[in-house]
Design a protein around this motif. Structure first.
Motif, PDB file in Angstrom:
ATOM      1  N   GLU A  71      59.423 114.319  49.711  1.00 38.01           N
ATOM      2  CA  GLU A  71      58.894 115.334  48.793  1.00 38.01           C
ATOM      3  C   GLU A  71      58.612 116.642  49.530  1.00 38.01           C
ATOM      4  O   GLU A  71      57.836 116.668  50.493  1.00 38.01           O
ATOM      5  N   ASP A  72      59.262 117.730  49.091  1.00 34.21           N
ATOM      6  CA  ASP A  72      59.100 119.082  49.646  1.00 34.21           C
ATOM      7  C   ASP A  72      59.552 119.173  51.104  1.00 34.21           C
ATOM      8  O   ASP A  72      59.240 120.146  51.791  1.00 34.21           O
ATOM      9  N   PHE A  73      60.268 118.181  51.581  1.00 31.89           N
ATOM     10  CA  PHE A  73      60.618 118.095  53.002  1.00 31.89           C
ATOM     11  C   PHE A  73      62.053 117.613  53.160  1.00 31.89           C
ATOM     12  O   PHE A  73      62.510 116.732  52.424  1.00 31.89           O
ATOM     13  N   SER A  74      62.770 118.205  54.105  1.00 30.56           N
ATOM     14  CA  SER A  74      64.086 117.680  54.461  1.00 30.56           C
ATOM     15  C   SER A  74      64.307 117.853  55.955  1.00 30.56           C
ATOM     16  O   SER A  74      63.873 118.839  56.555  1.00 30.56           O
ATOM     17  N   LEU A  75      64.980 116.869  56.545  1.00 29.73           N
ATOM     18  CA  LEU A  75      65.394 116.934  57.940  1.00 29.73           C
ATOM     19  C   LEU A  75      66.915 116.758  57.952  1.00 29.73           C
ATOM     20  O   LEU A  75      67.429 115.660  57.710  1.00 29.73           O
ATOM     21  N   ARG A  76      67.610 117.850  58.198  1.00 30.21           N
ATOM     22  CA  ARG A  76      69.072 117.830  58.234  1.00 30.21           C
ATOM     23  C   ARG A  76      69.504 117.544  59.663  1.00 30.21           C
ATOM     24  O   ARG A  76      69.219 118.322  60.583  1.00 30.21           O
ATOM     25  N   MET A  77      70.182 116.424  59.840  1.00 30.82           N
ATOM     26  CA  MET A  77      70.621 116.007  61.175  1.00 30.82           C
ATOM     27  C   MET A  77      72.006 116.588  61.438  1.00 30.82           C
ATOM     28  O   MET A  77      72.991 116.192  60.810  1.00 30.82           O
ATOM     29  N   ILE A  78      72.081 117.533  62.361  1.00 30.23           N
ATOM     30  CA  ILE A  78      73.319 118.249  62.653  1.00 30.23           C
ATOM     31  C   ILE A  78      74.164 117.484  63.658  1.00 30.23           C
ATOM     32  O   ILE A  78      75.394 117.411  63.545  1.00 30.23           O
ATOM     33  N   ASP A  79      73.536 116.910  64.651  1.00 24.70           N
ATOM     34  CA  ASP A  79      74.233 116.143  65.679  1.00 24.70           C
ATOM     35  C   ASP A  79      73.253 115.122  66.250  1.00 24.70           C
ATOM     36  O   ASP A  79      72.040 115.335  66.243  1.00 24.70           O
ATOM     37  N   GLY A  80      73.777 114.011  66.741  1.00 23.73           N
ATOM     38  CA  GLY A  80      72.909 113.024  67.360  1.00 23.73           C
ATOM     39  C   GLY A  80      73.082 111.646  66.775  1.00 23.73           C
ATOM     40  O   GLY A  80      74.080 111.334  66.095  1.00 23.73           O
ATOM     41  N   THR A  81      72.072 110.801  67.006  1.00 22.92           N
ATOM     42  CA  THR A  81      72.120 109.391  66.622  1.00 22.92           C
ATOM     43  C   THR A  81      70.812 109.013  65.958  1.00 22.92           C
ATOM     44  O   THR A  81      69.745 109.492  66.346  1.00 22.92           O
ATOM     45  N   PHE A  82      70.905 108.143  64.938  1.00 24.51           N
ATOM     46  CA  PHE A  82      69.669 107.563  64.418  1.00 24.51           C
ATOM     47  C   PHE A  82      69.728 106.056  64.585  1.00 24.51           C
ATOM     48  O   PHE A  82      70.784 105.420  64.483  1.00 24.51           O
ATOM     49  N   PHE A  83      68.563 105.484  64.893  1.00 19.29           N
ATOM     50  CA  PHE A  83      68.418 104.062  65.169  1.00 19.29           C
ATOM     51  C   PHE A  83      67.476 103.458  64.134  1.00 19.29           C
ATOM     52  O   PHE A  83      66.518 104.114  63.682  1.00 19.29           O
ATOM     53  N   LEU A  84      67.705 102.209  63.768  1.00 17.58           N
ATOM     54  CA  LEU A  84      66.839 101.480  62.855  1.00 17.58           C
ATOM     55  C   LEU A  84      66.153 100.337  63.589  1.00 17.58           C
ATOM     56  O   LEU A  84      66.581  99.930  64.670  1.00 17.58           O
ATOM     57  N   ASN A  85      65.100  99.816  62.993  1.00 16.79           N
ATOM     58  CA  ASN A  85      64.446  98.644  63.550  1.00 16.79           C
ATOM     59  C   ASN A  85      65.320  97.412  63.312  1.00 16.79           C
ATOM     60  O   ASN A  85      66.337  97.463  62.614  1.00 16.79           O
TER      61      ASN A  85
END
Length: 833
Positions: free
Chosen positions: A152-166
């Motif tokens: 809500e009212d927030f965004s994080l645009r990932m341009i480059d990189g990696t995301f990890f999950l549990n």
């Protein structure tokens, strides 16, 4: 605040019933614990007493469900025995673990002595905490480029990189991003955009991000991550170390249960719609956004390093509970006993809270300072209660146990111990950890005066400033004195002074002062009973304050209505900064020692040149802040602005019109200078981002007071007084918000105050006014405000009190006649040259 906490588990060690260490019972209890731990169904069932096969099969089914977990542990409390020794009751904590999930709950067991020995006659399962997880991130990450985290009212645009999950078994409840991204946060309320502009120099937070850690409910991931593609990233091994470091640094920030149970520590699954994300920005470092579906202000942006709340406002969908536990729990009385060492601050406490449960609930929270360790929680009605320590938020979560779902009165006793340093008086006065100008000279020669009040939660507090009567008993060394609100009794025994204060009228909180005090004046009966105290060097000045106190009480009674508290105790102490504090039925005033060097700089809230101003301000809090209280921190001006204006009115009553004008002129100067820091109805958060206490006092104290002065001049003194007494009469010992204030004055006056509220209470920009000279007359022109505006105008040598709505011809002001707008400089509207 969203559900962001560290929780610790505890159990009461002793109940109020008879206890005995019956060897046979203790042995059989140990056998039951062993059977559960070994998941031995037949051994466990053999310890029950069943009336028929159906009961046995039902219990077997329940135990099979328990034993489906990989690991089971059960720990029992000491038994409570019946008077005849034939029955006993125990409470125990059951923990179930199936990695990476777990759960903890409370069992109540009733034991009966039979011919075959002790057997379990009945078992009751009480609510605990389910959906516990162990968090760890997987090594294999996913391509982040092109993905966006949207909240809500927030965004994080990932341009480059990696995301990890549990790890998969727990469900996707944690995400770590490492790389290059851009965050955008645009709060919706206008006021919050103004605060964001103070923080980020723009109404929108827009910055580069290198790392982020997100917690959310597993079912929310696919609504949060867009487009939600999971493509293995060949570069994930290179970034896994950085992701692990960020995870380890922030995994304990939110939703963690730190309990002395098997497998600890555990993390909680956030509820649906709840989330917390910490993200590393280029300009501001780590910031934390939390979303809650149950809190009134469900969107918050927080800087953990500086402890600054940047944004806080309601979610678009609203909250399930407007004010939390205090809607369903009403504390009606505290029976509080404390033992305190004023030198070491060692404190032992027991508080029995008499509470009315108004709606079914399985658990509730109370505030208690983290420095105090809870030893037990029990109730006369439900016995021992399972409780969880909410660390980092000074809170404790209590299971209702056998009382879950019940309505009616509960007497809950909390035992606790710890070392809790007291606040100095000025900490209570100035707030927000600033003061108007501390003298740099150490105050080593000042006899200490220690206050326990709202700054440190030294006793269990349910809800938001819940009004209740109280009995406060404090034991201190006999050379110390304790003063609080209410009727006082004391005795000295074995080198200890035991002081009891009975507060028969409702107070929103308990506070007391510990110092070496001397009684200076007392009236035990009559129209205004009181006790006054001073320290060795302040006793003469304390007598002078009594001379001011009596007529000030009489004046305020005529202006606001009857005193909220029949007895009023007063103490004058020394400190490096003048100030005061006003708990229910109790005034604390402090003054600088006569020989202390240095000077204090000017401040919006202080009027050192006005005799009795501090006293008048604190006395007014008995009505405004205690008699009625602000509904939330945003309505804080209902206490501070009202008390500040009440002190100004007392100045006029006691010293005359010129002194009153001088006070208002100073208020107007500060309010105009600091108005851009935030609106009046931002309350305690005005100046918070800049760590500027003067901005808070200039807006909430002084601008709030000037709003009241505008109202008085618009509707007249009689209608203004009726509005004040209406608020006190209709809301005594209850909460008042900013709109209730407007409604009360509109009901007694003849003006619609909506425009005034919108401009001067809800917004920061101040209007301007000027004189426009025409061919035949001179006009007052107001820009930026279209409502009724009270203005003093000097036409030649004559003073006129006018009400202007946008434009008004000045009576008797022909061209060439000198006209001066606001000649006293007391208006919030700026005069344009």
């Amino acid at each position: 605040m969203a559900l962001v906490f560290v929780v610790g588990l505890g159990m009461l060690t002793k109940g109020h019933a008879q206890t005995a260490g019956d060897p046979a019972l203790l042995a059989i209890m140990g056998g039951f614990e062993e059977a559960l731990g070994q998941k031995d169904l037949e051994k466990a069932l053999a310890l029950f007493e069943f009336e028929n096969p159906a009961e046995r099969e039902a219990e077997a089914l329940a135990l099979r469900s328990v034993f489906s977990a990989q690991e089971v542990t059960f720990n029992s409390d000491e038994p409570s025995m019946s008077a005849d020794g034939r029955t006993a009751a125990t409470l125990g904590t059951l923990t179930r673990i199936s990695e990476p999930r777990g759960g903890v709950e409370q069992w109540g067991l009733r034991w009966r002595r039979t011919a075959s020995g002790w057997r379990i006659e009945s078992k009751q399962v009480f609510d605990g905490i389910d959906s516990l997880v162990h968090l760890a991130i997987r090594k294999g990450g996913y391509v982040a480029a092109g993905q966006t985290i949207e909240l809500e009212d927030f965004s994080l645009r990932m341009i480059d990189g990696t995301f990890f999950l549990n790890t998969e078994e727990a469900g996707p409840t944690a995400l770590v991003f490492v790389g290059k991204g851009r965050v955008t946060f645009k709060p919706q309320p206008k006021t919050e955009r103004g605060q964001m502009k103070i923080f980020a120099k723009s109404e929108v937070l827009d910055d580069e991000v290198s790392r982020a850690f997100l917690r959310l409910h597993p079912a929310d991931l696919y609504r949060t991550l867009h487009p939600g593609s999971f493509v293995d990233d060949p570069k994930s091994a290179d970034r896994f170390g950085a992701a692990t470091d960020y995870f380890e640094n922030h995994k304990n920030d939110a939703f963690i249960l730190d309990a002395p149970i098997a497998g600890a520590p555990w993390w909680l699954l956030p509820g649906l719609g709840d989330a917390a994300i910490v993200f590393e920005t280029k300009r501001f470092g780590a910031l934390t956004l939390t979303l809650s579906t149950t809190e009134t202000e469900g969107v918050t942006l927080f800087n953990r390093r500086t402890e600054r709340q940047i944004s806080a406002y309601p979610r678009a969908a609203g909250a399930d509970s407007a004010e939390g536990d205090d809607l369903v729990l009403d504390v009606v009385h505290h029976d509080l006993s404390l033992s305190l060492n004023p030198v070491t601050f060692d404190l032992t406490g027991r508080d029995t809270l008499t509470m009315d449960v108004r709606a079914p609930l399985s658990s509730f929270r109370f505030r208690l300072d983290d420095d105090l360790r809870v030893r037990s929680v029990s109730s006369a009605e439900g016995g021992r209660h399972l409780f969880f320590r909410v660390r980092g938020q000074n809170g404790v979560l209590v299971s209702m146990g056998s009382l879950a779902g019940s309505l009616g009165r509960v007497n809950l006793t909390v035992d606790y111990i710890g070392r809790l340093p007291a606040s100095r008086v000025e900490s209570e006065v100035m707030g927000q950890s600033q003061d108007p100008g501390l003298d740099p000279i150490p105050a080593v020669f000042i006899d200490p005066a220690l206050i326990y009040s709202t700054r440190r939660a030294f006793y269990p507090q349910v809800g938001y400033e819940d009004y209740a009567t109280s009995t406060l008993k404090v034991t201190v060394p006999d050379e110390w004195t304790v003063v609080a609100g209410g009727d006082k009794t004391e005795r000295v025994e074995s080198g200890a002074r035991v002081v009891t204060h009975e507060q028969a009228q409702n107070g929103k909180y308990i506070a007391f002062l510990v110092a070496r005090l001397i009684p200076v004046a007392r009236e035990a009966s009559g129209a205004f009973p009181f006790d006054a105290y001073g320290q060795s060097r302040t006793r003469r000045d304390a007598l002078k304050l009594v001379d001011i106190l009596k007529p000030a009480v009489q004046f305020y009674t005529s202006l606001f209505g009857p005193r909220p508290y029949s007895r009023l105790n007063l103490a004058l102490v020394e400190d490096s900064v003048p100030g005061g504090h006003s708990p229910p039925g109790f005034l604390i005033l402090q003054q600088r020692p006569p020989l202390m060097g240095g000077t204090l700089r000017d401040d919006p809230a202080t009027f050192y040149d006005i005799p009795g101003f501090f006293l008048a301000h604190e006395l007014a809090h008995q009505w405004w802040g205690d008699g009625v209280t602000p509904r939330s921190y945003r309505d804080r001006w209902v206490a501070e602005g009202f008390a500040q204006y009440a002190a100004a009115l007392w100045t006029r009553e006691s010293l005359g019109e010129d002194a009153f004008t001088r006070v208002l002129r100073k208020m107007a100067t500060w309010a105009q200078r600091m108005s851009s820091s935030g609106p009046v109805n931002l309350g305690n958060r005005v100046g918070h981002i800049q760590n500027n206490g003067q901005a808070h006092r200039a807006v909430v104290y002084d601008k709030g007071a000037l709003v009241l002065d505008m109202v008085r001049r618009l509707i007249g003194d009689d209608a203004f007084r009726r509005g004040l007494t209406r608020l006190q009469r209709d809301h005594r010992f209850a909460r008042v918000d900013t709109e209730m204030v407007r409604s009360a004055f509109e009901s007694e006056g003849s003006f619609d105050l909506e425009d005034l509220w919108e401009t001067f209470v809800r917004n920061t920009e101040l209007p301007t006014m000027r004189i426009e000279i025409g061919d035949s007359a001179q006009e007052i022109v107001v820009e930026g405000y279209h409502g009724p505006l009270p203005v003093v105008v000097r036409v030649g040598k004559e003073r006129l009190n006018l009400v202007v709505s946008s434009r008004l011809k000045v009576p008797g002001a022909a061209p060439g006649v000198k006209v001066v707008l606001d000649p006293d400089g007391i208006n919030l509207v700026r005069v344009a040259q």
